[in-house]
Scaffold this motif. Structure first.
Motif, PDB file in Angstrom:
ATOM      1  N   HIS A 123       1.006  -1.270  -0.020  1.00  0.00           N
ATOM      2  CA  HIS A 123      -0.227   0.492  -0.185  1.00  0.00           C
ATOM      3  C   HIS A 123       0.524   1.606  -0.149  1.00  0.00           C
ATOM      4  O   HIS A 123       2.081   1.273   0.839  1.00  0.00           O
ATOM      5  CB  HIS A 123      -0.904   0.071   1.715  1.00  0.00           C
ATOM      6  N   PRO A 124       0.353   2.252  -0.673  1.00  0.00           N
ATOM      7  CA  PRO A 124       0.985   3.272  -0.662  1.00  0.00           C
ATOM      8  C   PRO A 124       2.090   4.086   0.297  1.00  0.00           C
ATOM      9  O   PRO A 124       2.902   4.378   0.882  1.00  0.00           O
ATOM     10  CB  PRO A 124       0.798   4.434  -1.810  1.00  0.00           C
ATOM     11  N   GLN A 125       0.994   3.985   1.239  1.00  0.00           N
ATOM     12  CA  GLN A 125       0.541   4.470   2.890  1.00  0.00           C
ATOM     13  C   GLN A 125       1.964   4.075   3.675  1.00  0.00           C
ATOM     14  O   GLN A 125       2.310   4.808   4.060  1.00  0.00           O
ATOM     15  CB  GLN A 125      -0.241   4.060   3.607  1.00  0.00           C
ATOM     16  N   LEU A 137       2.488   0.913  20.634  1.00  0.00           N
ATOM     17  CA  LEU A 137       2.545   1.921  20.827  1.00  0.00           C
ATOM     18  C   LEU A 137       1.280   2.430  19.925  1.00  0.00           C
ATOM     19  O   LEU A 137       1.784   2.547  18.795  1.00  0.00           O
ATOM     20  CB  LEU A 137       4.159   2.405  20.413  1.00  0.00           C
ATOM     21  N   GLU A 138       0.886   3.827  20.520  1.00  0.00           N
ATOM     22  CA  GLU A 138      -0.128   4.384  19.695  1.00  0.00           C
ATOM     23  C   GLU A 138      -0.473   5.708  19.777  1.00  0.00           C
ATOM     24  O   GLU A 138       1.113   6.685  20.320  1.00  0.00           O
ATOM     25  CB  GLU A 138      -1.397   4.702  20.331  1.00  0.00           C
ATOM     26  N   TYR A 139      -0.004   6.446  18.076  1.00  0.00           N
ATOM     27  CA  TYR A 139       0.814   7.521  18.021  1.00  0.00           C
ATOM     28  C   TYR A 139      -0.675   8.675  17.153  1.00  0.00           C
ATOM     29  O   TYR A 139      -1.152   8.273  16.840  1.00  0.00           O
ATOM     30  CB  TYR A 139       2.389   7.874  17.057  1.00  0.00           C
ATOM     31  N   LEU A 158       0.300  -1.237  12.581  1.00  0.00           N
ATOM     32  CA  LEU A 158      -1.598  -1.533  11.732  1.00  0.00           C
ATOM     33  C   LEU A 158      -2.250  -0.200  11.553  1.00  0.00           C
ATOM     34  O   LEU A 158      -3.407  -0.613  11.605  1.00  0.00           O
ATOM     35  CB  LEU A 158      -2.178  -1.637  13.563  1.00  0.00           C
ATOM     36  N   SER A 159      -1.713   0.788  11.190  1.00  0.00           N
ATOM     37  CA  SER A 159      -2.526   1.870  10.417  1.00  0.00           C
ATOM     38  C   SER A 159      -2.564   1.845   9.054  1.00  0.00           C
ATOM     39  O   SER A 159      -3.433   2.128   8.658  1.00  0.00           O
ATOM     40  CB  SER A 159      -1.099   3.135  11.090  1.00  0.00           C
ATOM     41  N   ALA A 160      -1.827   1.024   8.098  1.00  0.00           N
ATOM     42  CA  ALA A 160      -2.124   0.952   6.579  1.00  0.00           C
ATOM     43  C   ALA A 160      -2.735  -0.208   6.414  1.00  0.00           C
ATOM     44  O   ALA A 160      -2.864  -1.179   7.586  1.00  0.00           O
ATOM     45  CB  ALA A 160      -0.724   0.745   6.532  1.00  0.00           C
ATOM     46  N   THR A 192       0.138   1.453  16.189  1.00  0.00           N
ATOM     47  CA  THR A 192      -0.593   1.862  15.319  1.00  0.00           C
ATOM     48  C   THR A 192      -1.566   3.752  15.770  1.00  0.00           C
ATOM     49  O   THR A 192      -1.290   4.086  16.895  1.00  0.00           O
ATOM     50  CB  THR A 192      -1.559   1.412  15.673  1.00  0.00           C
ATOM     51  N   SER A 193      -1.753   4.122  14.131  1.00  0.00           N
ATOM     52  CA  SER A 193      -2.407   5.918  14.331  1.00  0.00           C
ATOM     53  C   SER A 193      -4.603   5.002  14.845  1.00  0.00           C
ATOM     54  O   SER A 193      -4.495   6.550  14.989  1.00  0.00           O
ATOM     55  CB  SER A 193      -1.986   6.408  13.595  1.00  0.00           C
ATOM     56  N   GLN A 194      -4.611   4.143  14.284  1.00  0.00           N
ATOM     57  CA  GLN A 194      -5.775   3.761  14.535  1.00  0.00           C
ATOM     58  C   GLN A 194      -6.314   2.356  15.056  1.00  0.00           C
ATOM     59  O   GLN A 194      -6.443   1.473  15.139  1.00  0.00           O
ATOM     60  CB  GLN A 194      -6.249   3.472  13.247  1.00  0.00           C
TER      61      GLN A 194
END
Length: 552
Positions: A175-177, A269-271, A227-229, A253-255
């Motif tokens: 994925h581009p992300q 780690l959440e950001y 796990l954000s993408a 993850t950011s989600q």
């Protein structure tokens, strides 16, 4: 008793019911029983519990009729523990099976799934293929450190001892992300001096891709997944491999709301931004890998939780010690009668073995010269004695008669004569050479030892192979009957424990007893441990140490 199986799926309730019933009816004839009981099918899922379930099961069945991150994770866990996996799916739904599983055993069905000989054969092929290969070249397997691989179906170069390399494995995707995430991770961890290795660099050219993925995990300092993408199946499968291989695995993850249920309770780690991830990543990695260095000061009370990979290692070691500890170092009584080794009883500390003609005895002697309850063998854990109960024809130790109701001390290799039968005292798994002559032509007689751990209901054959799990009511009933030390448990008492009321029919209680027998008896139709007392109830017998109950 072949072992346990479990099913992982994402089907709707009605479809799941058909799946479970069809699998149960198909696999019961070959001695496979479901790991899950009705009492714990809805129990909370965690990575540790998933590893325990896979570790204890002989076969994992994964329905991939639809994409399911949970199933991909557990497939990785199953393969990381080198357990056989059977991948099934409805016809026309093959797209959910990722290409990385191209060597896995697969079977397709036409919904709704029904009991099938084809399913039974697929399960047997999955189990037997491994058994044949494991026994084919044992010297080669031990000599070069290779292990039989359930992916390759042979001795695999992708199995190596865990090493701490100079790199860490990033489970990236297409994925581009991921372009931005890769740069952020590399910048955030550059002070550690470790080099990133990317999942997308693995091509499976030298060995199957799944084996190369496993080898990369074993050789890495840790495995990192963001796990954000959007995640591909390969990423979840490799994370599952790392989880069960005991490799440090770290999540960012950011989600967090989109985490698979299996990972919701995992440390992470959440950001909120890429900058925040880059700033906190090094400290997060160091704290996760080296928690003792970040422990609270001495004057501060804190609870330090072990990293997951150490928890898993500790559980496996504890499980092995717990089961073997209840069985190891036990004396054996070898009953030789009519020129054959008829019975082999194991003695654990504080155990009494009754010998005689009566069917209720632990050592059942057929000779007419033996009394109904002829003698007792008593093991304290330090000393072994035999006591003659005023038998008609006497008990003899190495040719010397034992005075009635007196204890005679026994040593290893002593011979105790009861009528025309002889009981040899032994303490090793291998039979003494002079006893081999009594073996029948068909080979060794090894009565199956059943170990039941009352703390979690796990039933193991020969102290090693998990074959069933008891429900909570079955655990309660077995513990109650054990406390009665051989006395009869009435039908109403059994009904009260199992159903919460004594006002149920004898047929219903008998059905519950049959269900319990199916889990703890090597031959349920000819029970040795859970005996019926006509008109009264049931009695639990250990039958010479062949049934061992662990602590609750």
């Amino acid at each position: 008793m072949r072992g346990l199986y479990f099913i992982k799926h994402s089907l709707a309730k009605a479809q799941a019911k058909d799946l479970h019933e069809a699998v149960q009816e198909s696999l019961a004839p070959i001695g496979l029983q479901s790991f899950e009981s009705k009492d714990d099918t809805d129990a909370a899922t965690s990575p540790l519990r998933a590893c325990q379930k896979n570790y204890l099961s002989a076969l994992g069945i994964f329905d991939l009729s639809g994409p399911d991150p949970e199933a991909y994770l557990e497939i990785g866990i199953n393969l990381g523990l080198n357990r056989p996996s059977l991948i099934i799916a409805g016809q026309g739904m093959t797209s959910a099976i990722p290409s990385v599983l191209d060597r896995a055993n697969t079977w397709f069905y036409r919904p709704p799934l029904k009991p099938s000989q084809e399913l039974r054969r697929a399960a047997m092929d999955t189990l037997d293929r491994r058994a044949r290969a494991e026994s084919a070249e044992p010297e080669t397997q031990e000599g070069n450190g290779q292990v039989y691989c359930v992916v390759c179906g042979s001795l695999c170069k992708g199995w190596r001892k865990q090493t701490h390399g100079k790199g860490y494995l990033v489970l990236d995707g297409t994925h581009p992300q991921w372009n931005t995430i890769r740069d952020t991770i590399q910048s955030g961890l550059s002070p550690t001096g470790l080099t990133p290795i990317y999942l997308t660099q693995l091509k499976g050219r030298v060995m199957p891709l799944l084996c190369e993925m496993r080898l990369a995990a074993l050789a890495s300092e840790f495995v990192l997944l963001d796990l954000s993408a959007p995640c591909d199946p390969e990423q979840y499968i490799l994370l599952g491999l790392a989880i069960s291989l005991g490799r440090p695995w770290l999540l960012t993850t950011s989600q967090p709301q989109k985490l698979p249920h299996l990972l919701k309770a995992a440390n992470r780690l959440e950001y909120g931004s890429q900058q925040e991830l880059q700033q906190n990543l090094e400290q997060y990695v160091m704290k996760s890998l080296y928690p003792t260095k970040f422990a609270a000061p001495r004057d501060v009370t804190a609870q330090l939780e072990l990293p997951f990979w150490l928890q898993l290692e500790d559980w496996i070691a504890h499980f092995q010690v717990r089961t073997s500890g209840a069985l190891e170092g036990a004396l054996q009584l070898l009953l030789i009668e009519e020129g054959q080794l008829k019975q082999r009883c194991r003695m654990t500390p504080n155990m009494t073995i009754k010998a005689g003609r009566d069917p209720e005895c632990d050592l059942v002697i057929e000779a007419q010269a033996a009394s109904r309850f002829h003698a007792d063998f008593i093991f304290t854990g330090q000393e072994l004695h035999v006591v003659d109960h005023q038998s008609t024809n006497g008990t003899f130790v190495n040719g010397n008669r034992v005075p009635p109701e007196k204890r005679a001390s026994l040593e290893i290799n002593d011979r105790v004569r009861i009528g025309t039968a002889e009981v040899v005292i032994w303490d090793e798994d291998e039979l003494p050479g002079e006893v081999n002559q009594y073996l029948p032509e068909s080979g060794r007689i090894i009565p199956q030892t059943i170990f039941v751990n009352l703390s979690d209901g796990l039933v193991l054959a020969n102290g090693k192979i998990p074959v069933a799990r008891l429900t909570s009511s079955e655990i309660d009933l077995l513990a109650f009957m054990s406390d009665k030390a051989g006395d009869t448990t009435t039908t109403s008492e059994a009904a009260e424990i199992v159903f919460g009321t004594g006002k149920v029919s004898r047929m219903i209680v008998a059905s519950a007893i049959d269900s319990l027998r199916a889990k703890i008896e090597p031959s349920p139709s000819d029970p040795r441990f859970l005996l019926s007392v006509p008109g009264v109830g049931y009695r639990l017998r250990t039958r010479g140490g062949q049934l061992v109950l662990g602590p609750r």
